[in-house]
Design an enzyme around this catalytic site. Structure first.
Site, PDB file in Angstrom:
ATOM      1  N   GLY A   1      37.663  50.709  37.541  1.00 13.26           N
ATOM      2  CA  GLY A   1      37.867  50.784  36.097  1.00 13.26           C
ATOM      3  C   GLY A   1      39.281  51.205  35.768  1.00 13.26           C
ATOM      4  O   GLY A   1      39.998  51.737  36.626  1.00 13.26           O
TER       5      GLY A   1
ATOM      6  N   CYS B   1      36.984  52.247  44.234  1.00  8.08           N
ATOM      7  CA  CYS B   1      38.168  52.628  43.449  1.00  8.08           C
ATOM      8  C   CYS B   1      37.805  53.744  42.451  1.00  8.08           C
ATOM      9  O   CYS B   1      37.551  54.872  42.864  1.00  8.08           O
ATOM     10  CB  CYS B   1      38.760  51.406  42.753  1.00  8.08           C
ATOM     11  SG  CYS B   1      40.453  51.655  42.153  1.00  8.08           S
ATOM     12  N   TYR B   2      37.730  53.462  41.164  1.00 11.19           N
ATOM     13  CA  TYR B   2      37.327  54.486  40.191  1.00 11.19           C
ATOM     14  C   TYR B   2      35.963  55.054  40.549  1.00 11.19           C
ATOM     15  O   TYR B   2      35.712  56.247  40.366  1.00 11.19           O
ATOM     16  CB  TYR B   2      37.291  53.880  38.787  1.00 11.19           C
ATOM     17  CG  TYR B   2      37.065  54.896  37.687  1.00 11.19           C
ATOM     18  CD1 TYR B   2      38.135  55.492  37.026  1.00 11.19           C
ATOM     19  CD2 TYR B   2      35.771  55.272  37.308  1.00 11.19           C
ATOM     20  CE1 TYR B   2      37.933  56.427  36.018  1.00 11.19           C
ATOM     21  CE2 TYR B   2      35.564  56.202  36.304  1.00 11.19           C
ATOM     22  CZ  TYR B   2      36.641  56.782  35.661  1.00 11.19           C
ATOM     23  OH  TYR B   2      36.430  57.707  34.675  1.00 11.19           O
TER      24      TYR B   2
ATOM     25  N   HIS C   1      39.357  47.393  47.071  1.00 10.47           N
ATOM     26  CA  HIS C   1      38.370  46.520  46.432  1.00 10.47           C
ATOM     27  C   HIS C   1      37.791  45.526  47.444  1.00 10.47           C
ATOM     28  O   HIS C   1      38.409  44.486  47.715  1.00 10.47           O
ATOM     29  CB  HIS C   1      39.012  45.768  45.259  1.00 10.47           C
ATOM     30  CG  HIS C   1      39.288  46.629  44.079  1.00 10.47           C
ATOM     31  ND1 HIS C   1      38.391  46.793  43.045  1.00 10.47           N
ATOM     32  CD2 HIS C   1      40.364  47.404  43.769  1.00 10.47           C
ATOM     33  CE1 HIS C   1      38.893  47.626  42.146  1.00 10.47           C
ATOM     34  NE2 HIS C   1      40.093  48.009  42.565  1.00 10.47           N
TER      35      HIS C   1
ATOM     36  N   GLU D   1      35.370  43.555  46.965  1.00  9.50           N
ATOM     37  CA  GLU D   1      34.784  42.390  46.293  1.00  9.50           C
ATOM     38  C   GLU D   1      35.758  41.224  46.155  1.00  9.50           C
ATOM     39  O   GLU D   1      35.330  40.086  45.907  1.00  9.50           O
ATOM     40  CB  GLU D   1      34.248  42.784  44.906  1.00  9.50           C
ATOM     41  CG  GLU D   1      35.276  43.175  43.877  1.00  9.50           C
ATOM     42  CD  GLU D   1      35.630  44.653  43.893  1.00  9.50           C
ATOM     43  OE1 GLU D   1      35.967  45.195  42.822  1.00  9.50           O
ATOM     44  OE2 GLU D   1      35.598  45.267  44.981  1.00  9.50           O
TER      45      GLU D   1
ATOM     46  N   ASP E   1      24.978  22.832  33.008  1.00 16.25           N
ATOM     47  CA  ASP E   1      24.089  23.885  32.522  1.00 16.25           C
ATOM     48  C   ASP E   1      22.890  23.321  31.767  1.00 16.25           C
ATOM     49  O   ASP E   1      21.738  23.656  32.055  1.00 16.25           O
ATOM     50  CB  ASP E   1      24.847  24.867  31.634  1.00 16.25           C
ATOM     51  CG  ASP E   1      26.016  25.514  32.357  1.00 16.25           C
ATOM     52  OD1 ASP E   1      25.999  25.532  33.594  1.00 16.25           O
ATOM     53  OD2 ASP E   1      26.940  25.984  31.683  1.00 16.25           O
TER      54      ASP E   1
ATOM     55  N   LYS F   1      27.797  30.548  37.406  1.00 15.98           N
ATOM     56  CA  LYS F   1      27.973  29.100  37.379  1.00 15.98           C
ATOM     57  C   LYS F   1      27.678  28.459  38.728  1.00 15.98           C
ATOM     58  O   LYS F   1      27.007  27.423  38.798  1.00 15.98           O
ATOM     59  CB  LYS F   1      29.409  28.761  36.948  1.00 15.98           C
ATOM     60  CG  LYS F   1      29.674  27.283  36.751  1.00 15.98           C
ATOM     61  CD  LYS F   1      29.043  26.782  35.473  1.00 15.98           C
ATOM     62  CE  LYS F   1      29.456  25.353  35.158  1.00 15.98           C
ATOM     63  NZ  LYS F   1      28.978  24.904  33.849  1.00 15.98           N
TER      64      LYS F   1
END
Length: 515
Positions: A54, A81-82, A171, A173, A229, A371
């Site tokens: 964050g 992180c945060y 991070h 991710e 979609d 998606k």
């Protein structure tokens, strides 16, 4: 019920990537703002909790904190992180601001083994990671040990194996941490004990059961655009409720070459779905006549779409539900990390104003998916690969790929040029490497020479970009020979174009579409 991971969001720009990495490991995950987390713990029943990064500073008052219930809930916790910093601050450690910040690639020295690193990193390894922080941990809470350090983060990775609480300053991710996905999989599968059994086949069964329960004997209407979609929504709903579903395809005359026929054939003839094909191209093009402002174009198209859709809904005797292709990023964006609503909630294919006007309830079977997961579900449902892998196509269609006034002549010219361009991309085996590719017909004419005669015709711009989510994009680096070949074919085969250019603008500062 499949195992679940709860991701508590502190406002990071990459929180969605955490959810995607967890799902890639076969474990279902959801994101919740930090100040809503305590309310969902008991109902969500997570097997583990991840605290995101964050932009705030733990060192300041009135900045986000994890609910105390998180630490007493009894499941493994991973702070990123945060998230790592608030774990330390809330459990008796200390965090400080630092002049020695880290942004970008960094190297972590692995000092000690821990469960988070099992099978990924060993003591003595040097691992590439991605850092983005100004603050850093100054003192650890009792029971924690340092398991990794970097040049400017003496507590780059920490662990309390007894309490199954872990923290990393980097991070995992993002793709710039090459082993990050393996670390997250290790956390959710081995530390949290999740089974990793969340698949598209399982989601399909769950979604069909949920639709049947919600709809009952009611009638559902779905706006079918031919995009990924809405196509997946239509096929899923048809499998769930059969003839209770009616799809409406509003053919506004702004589709690509052969697209309307392909959509109608697939859904009416192959899937046997109740489909109303409404050709209202004369009405749309009449209303767009003489309009050059792109925002006015969009408003005319959106309002006209709603008008036609509403008429067709009445023609079938009304409906109890409206089906929309709302995706999980749309849901996340509807609530900011501080809990307030966003300015607008995305709606699918310009039908966002319909539910209130038509007194219908929403059916949104894709609202838990990203998606790329929608494409996986489409394959699970048996939709053709060429349909599933389609590049995004804007709701206003070719109207925003013709800057300036729209005419039937310009639409015919653009359709032919665009079809040649996409045909060449596919023939070269490049289609799946590109996020989006299309032709634009510019509102300028240039002098040319063809067959010893002077020409004065339109300029066609070609656009192709690579992207992961459409938020940022880079132009695709074609070889010059490919561009030259496409340009030659377009000029030789499309009467009305005598010059072709290639758009190399990135996003930002440009946008992917021209209008």
């Amino acid at each position: 019920m499949t195992d679940r991971i709860l991701i508590i969001d502190f406002g990071s720009q990459v929180t969605q990537l955490i959810a995607r990495r967890v799902r890639e490991a076969g474990v279902y995950s959801e994101i919740v703002p930090f100040n809503k987390a305590a309310d969902v713990l008991d109902s969500f029943k997570p097997a583990g909790i991840i605290l995101s990064g964050g932009p705030a500073s733990v060192t300041q008052m009135d900045t986000p904190r994890a609910p105390e219930a998180v630490f007493s809930y009894g499941v493994p916790i991973l702070g990123i992180c945060y998230g790592q910093q608030t774990i330390c601050a809330q459990m008796g450690g200390a965090v400080e601001g630092s002049d020695e910040r880290e942004f970008g690639r960094a190297e972590v020295d692995i000092k000690e083994p821990c469960a988070l690193f099992d099978g990924v990193w060993a003591k003595g390894d040097k691992a590439q990671v991605w850092m983005s922080h100004g603050d850093r941990v100054l003192r650890l809470p009792d029971g924690f040990k340092v398991v990794g350090v970097s040049e400017n983060a003496p507590y780059a990775a920490i662990a309390n194996d007894d309490k199954r609480i872990y923290g990393v300053q980097f991070h995992p991710e993002v793709v710039h941490t090459p082993d990050g996905a393996r670390l997250l999989a290790n956390f959710v599968l081995n530390i949290c004990g999740a089974k990793g059994d969340w698949t598209m086949a399982a989601f399909r069964e769950t979604a069909i059961a949920a639709v049947r329960k919600q709809v009952g004997t009611g009638r559902v209407i779905c706006g079918l655009s031919g995009g990924v979609d809405s196509s997946v929504v239509a096929v899923l709903l048809h499998e769930a409720i059969g003839d209770q579903l009616t799809c409406v395809f509003v053919d506004h005359g702004l589709m690509r070459h052969g697209e309307a026929d392909e959509v109608v054939s697939l859904f009416r003839n192959h899937y046997k779905i109740n489909l109303i094909h409404k050709d209202v191209s004369d009405m749309f093009l009449g209303r767009l006549d003489g309009v050059s402002d792109p925002e006015k174009k969009r408003k005319i198209i959106g309002a006209s779409f709603i008008e036609v859709f509403e008429e067709e809904a009445k023609s079938i005797g009304g409906a109890d539900f409206l089906a929309q292709g709302t995706l999980y990023p749309d849901v996340i964006e509807s609530v900011s990390f501080v809990g307030g609503p966003s300015v607008t909630i995305k709606s699918h294919h310009n039908v966002g104003g319909l539910p209130e006007r038509m007194n219908m309830k929403l059916v949104e079977p894709l609202r838990e998916l990203f998606k790329d997961e929608v494409r996986l579900l489409g394959r699970e449902l048996g939709l053709p690969q060429h349909f599933i892998g389609r590049h995004p196509f804007p709701g206003p269609g070719l109207a925003i790929r013709i800057p300036g006034e729209i005419t039937r002549e310009k639409l015919d010219i653009l359709r032919k040029a665009d079809a040649i361009y996409l045909e060449e991309i596919r023939a070269a085996g490049l289609y799946d490497q590109i996020w989006q590719a299309f032709a634009v017909l510019l509102p300028v004419r240039t002098v040319g020479v063809m067959g010893d005669a002077r020409t004065y015709e339109y300029v066609c711009a070609l656009r192709a970009v690579t992207s992961t989510d459409g938020m940022t994009a880079e132009s695709y680096p074609y070889e010059h020979a490919f561009i030259a070949r496409v340009a030659t074919r377009i000029i030789n085969n499309v009467r009305g174009i005598n010059r072709v250019v290639y758009d190399v603008t990135s996003k930002p500062p440009g946008t992917i579409e021209w209008e």
